[in-house]
Scaffold this active site. Structure first.
Site, PDB file in Angstrom:
ATOM      1  N   LYS A 159     -18.269 -17.087  14.749  1.00 11.05           N
ATOM      2  CA  LYS A 159     -17.025 -18.215  13.547  1.00 11.05           C
ATOM      3  C   LYS A 159     -18.087 -19.773  14.352  1.00 11.05           C
ATOM      4  O   LYS A 159     -18.726 -19.389  15.299  1.00 11.05           O
ATOM      5  CB  LYS A 159     -15.932 -17.977  14.005  1.00 11.05           C
TER       6      LYS A 159
HETATM    7  P1  NAD Z   1      -9.949 -23.573   1.504  1.00 10.65           P
HETATM    8  O1  NAD Z   1     -10.147 -24.701   1.912  1.00 10.65           O
HETATM    9  O2  NAD Z   1     -10.070 -23.683   0.436  1.00 10.65           O
HETATM   10  O3  NAD Z   1      -8.139 -23.678   1.611  1.00 10.65           O
HETATM   11  C1  NAD Z   1      -7.551 -24.432   2.265  1.00 10.65           C
HETATM   12  C2  NAD Z   1      -6.712 -24.436   2.267  1.00 10.65           C
HETATM   13  O4  NAD Z   1      -5.592 -24.795   2.874  1.00 10.65           O
HETATM   14  C3  NAD Z   1      -5.765 -25.722   1.392  1.00 10.65           C
HETATM   15  O5  NAD Z   1      -5.632 -25.713  -0.144  1.00 10.65           O
HETATM   16  C4  NAD Z   1      -5.365 -26.959   1.758  1.00 10.65           C
HETATM   17  O6  NAD Z   1      -5.229 -28.201   0.680  1.00 10.65           O
HETATM   18  C5  NAD Z   1      -4.584 -25.546   2.607  1.00 10.65           C
HETATM   19  N1  NAD Z   1      -4.338 -26.397   3.931  1.00 10.65           N
HETATM   20  C6  NAD Z   1      -4.786 -27.205   5.136  1.00 10.65           C
HETATM   21  N2  NAD Z   1      -3.984 -27.781   6.219  1.00 10.65           N
HETATM   22  C7  NAD Z   1      -2.848 -27.164   5.760  1.00 10.65           C
HETATM   23  C8  NAD Z   1      -1.560 -27.474   6.236  1.00 10.65           C
HETATM   24  N3  NAD Z   1      -1.981 -28.336   7.582  1.00 10.65           N
HETATM   25  N4  NAD Z   1      -0.440 -27.049   5.537  1.00 10.65           N
HETATM   26  C9  NAD Z   1      -0.261 -26.556   4.821  1.00 10.65           C
HETATM   27  N5  NAD Z   1      -1.603 -26.393   3.525  1.00 10.65           N
HETATM   28  C10 NAD Z   1      -2.605 -27.150   4.068  1.00 10.65           C
HETATM   29  O7  NAD Z   1     -10.080 -22.439   2.585  1.00 10.65           O
HETATM   30  P2  NAD Z   1     -10.003 -21.035   2.626  1.00 10.65           P
HETATM   31  O8  NAD Z   1     -11.670 -20.243   2.346  1.00 10.65           O
HETATM   32  O9  NAD Z   1      -8.770 -21.446   1.526  1.00 10.65           O
HETATM   33  O10 NAD Z   1      -9.026 -20.555   3.204  1.00 10.65           O
HETATM   34  C11 NAD Z   1      -7.579 -20.271   3.926  1.00 10.65           C
HETATM   35  C12 NAD Z   1      -7.315 -19.565   5.316  1.00 10.65           C
HETATM   36  O11 NAD Z   1      -7.648 -18.048   4.483  1.00 10.65           O
HETATM   37  C13 NAD Z   1      -7.992 -20.205   6.411  1.00 10.65           C
HETATM   38  O12 NAD Z   1      -7.473 -19.755   7.576  1.00 10.65           O
HETATM   39  C14 NAD Z   1      -9.110 -18.905   6.391  1.00 10.65           C
HETATM   40  O13 NAD Z   1      -9.806 -18.676   7.829  1.00 10.65           O
HETATM   41  C15 NAD Z   1      -8.652 -17.572   5.885  1.00 10.65           C
HETATM   42  N6  NAD Z   1     -10.159 -17.266   5.544  1.00 10.65           N
HETATM   43  C16 NAD Z   1     -10.262 -17.466   4.724  1.00 10.65           C
HETATM   44  C17 NAD Z   1     -11.543 -16.441   4.259  1.00 10.65           C
HETATM   45  C18 NAD Z   1     -12.715 -16.573   3.140  1.00 10.65           C
HETATM   46  O14 NAD Z   1     -12.999 -15.799   2.112  1.00 10.65           O
HETATM   47  N7  NAD Z   1     -12.427 -17.742   2.160  1.00 10.65           N
HETATM   48  C19 NAD Z   1     -11.192 -15.260   4.855  1.00 10.65           C
HETATM   49  C20 NAD Z   1     -10.376 -14.284   6.093  1.00 10.65           C
HETATM   50  C21 NAD Z   1     -10.017 -15.429   5.840  1.00 10.65           C
END
Ligand code: NAD
Length: 508
Positions: free
Chosen positions: A175
């Site tokens: 990561k």
């Molecule tokens: P993203 O940047 O597309 O979206 C993040 C979202 O979280 C946004 O809506 C933001 O406003 C919200 N957010 C951020 N801080 C916040 C807070 N303090 N309170 C409430 N909401 C908050 O990110 P993503 O790719 O959707 O990833 C989201 C989660 O899923 C992360 O934990 C990431 O590690 C995990 N994840 C993502 C993927 C992927 O393929 N993108 C895969 C596995 C896990």
């Protein structure tokens, strides 16, 4: 187990599940030692040249300039809005324009008074933690966020090692990312920072070495920049497309990758519902985070007849007891250029509530899909749901876990729940190696089978019910006693990883 360096760090706390599962299966002590810390911790710095900015004048300063002649800017698109209220001042703004400046302040009609702030070089802290590669090349997301740290990336990199083992894809765990708030920089600046990251890290990445993917604050566009910087000028550069995943489908990305993590969350929820005899039609769902994972999961669940009743993100929370129109919300957040922070706040089809009230909304399923450590003990006390499906990485604290267990709220742990992303990343990588392009139907059929099968194995481990079915065999993984589902997921990961060390042995 006590903290590894005396005092307990965030990483040590996150490793408690590892310690529990390691004890339970009596993990080989040397393998345990190999997995307790990452293989490599890369910390480095990237520099870039920032553009000049227009910064709004504070009200007390504005008085001094209220007689300043307005400037007539002909190229309206030469001012690029940023989420913090500043504007990037592109040089073309000066072409054919009549500009009046006083002490570096400019008056732009309908926008107001701004001070011109000089750009220049800027330095950012960058990370890549390569946790383990015994099962295959390092694999994991790139996060651009203001609150990142070595401890956080160590934790997330280890999570990837467990996740790739659970998803049964031939990768290890990594990561990384940059300490930056991407919303406050222009697209061009983000591009340059990304190119510089790859320029510096190039020797340590590659389709068979370390393969980044999108995570919080990054997307397919950023993956394209990374791929270009890595492959440009290389011999046989088309063979190197698998150096990143999560690319646009037109440049080697896989169908279904953008929605894959949300889709995987839904496959897990479907399997939970089937096992529970629970009907997802009409199920009430609350979602935290409406980025890639949260919005995809919400869209797919809504299409299956569930009701999304509340959504929280970093800038606001909305609630509608009758169910939110998810398509309209996606348009409001992701299809509206003026919504610079891509937030659900201001969505006209629901009412605003506080984040506190969000957790207590009456629902069946909660999908945390934002950042880590959101479901604390206090939050868990207030939840009114039957299931928490962890779309985010590490959304639940140890206290949160204990409370949910006591309250009999089911959990689908992150390392299986959000493994859809890395599973389809593997399909993307495979397609890149073979120069193939699969249909979305093909991708989702494979994904559904992989996720449901491995989730069922984890459930069998938790219930101590080893069995062989036409789809899977959980007998090699059961540990002779029941355990919580988070530990069960870790047992599956560790047994698969340990097999590599035990069968291959250790080089000296
Ligand atoms: P993203 O940047 O597309 O979206 C993040 C979202 O979280 C946004 O809506 C933001 O406003 C919200 N957010 C951020 N801080 C916040 C807070 N303090 N309170 C409430 N909401 C908050 O990110 P993503 O790719 O959707 O990833 C989201 C989660 O899923 C992360 O934990 C990431 O590690 C995990 N994840 C993502 C993927 C992927 O393929 N993108 C895969 C596995 C896990």
């Amino acid at each position: 187990m006590a903290g590894r360096n005396g005092k307990k760090s965030f990483y040590d706390e996150a490793m408690e599940t590892f310690d529990r599962a390691a004890e339970l299966i009596q993990l080989n002590p040397r393998v345990r030692m190999e997995l307790e810390e990452p293989d490599f911790e890369h910390i480095f710095y990237v520099t870039t040249e920032l553009r000049d900015r227009l910064v709004p004048l504070a009200p007390e300063e504005s008085q001094k300039f209220k007689d300043l002649q307005p400037s007539d800017m002909k190229a309206a698109d030469a001012l690029e809005p940023l989420a913090n209220g500043n504007f990037i001042l592109h040089r073309r703004a000066l072409l054919r324009s009549d500009i009046n400046l006083r002490q570096g302040v400019i008056n732009i009609p309908k926008m107001g008074l701004f001070r011109i702030e000089k750009g220049g070089p800027r330095k950012f802290k960058a990370y890549r933690i390569q946790h383990n590669q015994v099962r295959g090349p390092y694999k994991g997301g790139m996060r651009y966020h203001k609150d990142v740290s070595l401890d956080l990336f160590k934790t997330l990199a280890a999570d990837m090692t467990w996740k790739t083992a659970i998803a049964e894809v031939p990768f290890g765990g990594a990561k990384g990312g940059i300490k930056i708030d991407p919303f406050n920089y222009s697209r061009e600046e983000i591009e340059h920072i990304t190119l510089r990251y790859v320029y510096k890290f190039k020797n340590f990445m590659g389709p068979f070495l370390d393969i980044p993917a999108p995570d919080v604050g990054t997307n397919g566009e950023i993956m394209a920049y990374m791929m270009r910087q890595f492959t440009d000028g290389e011999r046989e550069h088309h063979k190197l497309r698998g150096v990143v995943t999560g690319k646009d489908t037109r440049i080697g990305g896989s169908e279904g990758r953008i929605r894959a993590t949300g889709q995987g969350v839904v496959y897990c929820i479907e399997e939970w519902a089937r096992d529970r005899g629970f009907d997802l039609k009409g199920a009430r769902v609350i979602v935290q985070g409406f980025g890639n994972v949260g919005s995809s999961a919400a869209e797919i669940l809504a299409a299956a007849g569930a009701k999304i009743v509340a959504v929280n993100d970093v800038n606001g929370t909305i609630h509608s007891d009758g169910g939110i129109d998810v398509m309209a919300l996606v348009k409001h957040v992701h299809g509206n250029k003026e919504n610079l922070r891509r937030t659900v706040a201001g969505f006209p089809g629901a009412k605003a509530i506080s984040k506190d009230d969000f957790w207590a909304v009456d629902a069946d399923i909660c999908i945390p899909a934002a950042l880590g450590e959101e479901i604390t003990g206090d939050v868990a006390e207030r939840l009114k749901v039957k299931l928490v499906a962890e779309g985010a990485n590490g959304p639940t604290t140890r206290d949160g876990d204990r409370v949910m267990m006591a309250r009999k709220i089911d959990i689908i742990p992150d390392i299986i729940c959000n493994a859809g992303g890395v599973t389809v990343s593997y399909y993307e990588w495979l397609q890149n190696q073979r120069l193939e392009h699969w249909t979305e139907g093909d991708v989702n059929r494979r994904l559904e089978q992989a996720i449901k099968k491995n989730y069922a194995i984890i459930r069998d481990i938790a219930r101590n019910r080893p069995q062989r079915t036409p789809h899977y065999d959980s007998r090699p993984y059961a540990v002779g006693q029941e355990c919580d589902v988070r530990t069960a997921a870790m047992v599956l990961a560790l047994k698969r990883i340990e097999a590599h060390y035990l069968l291959e042995g250790f080089s000296q």
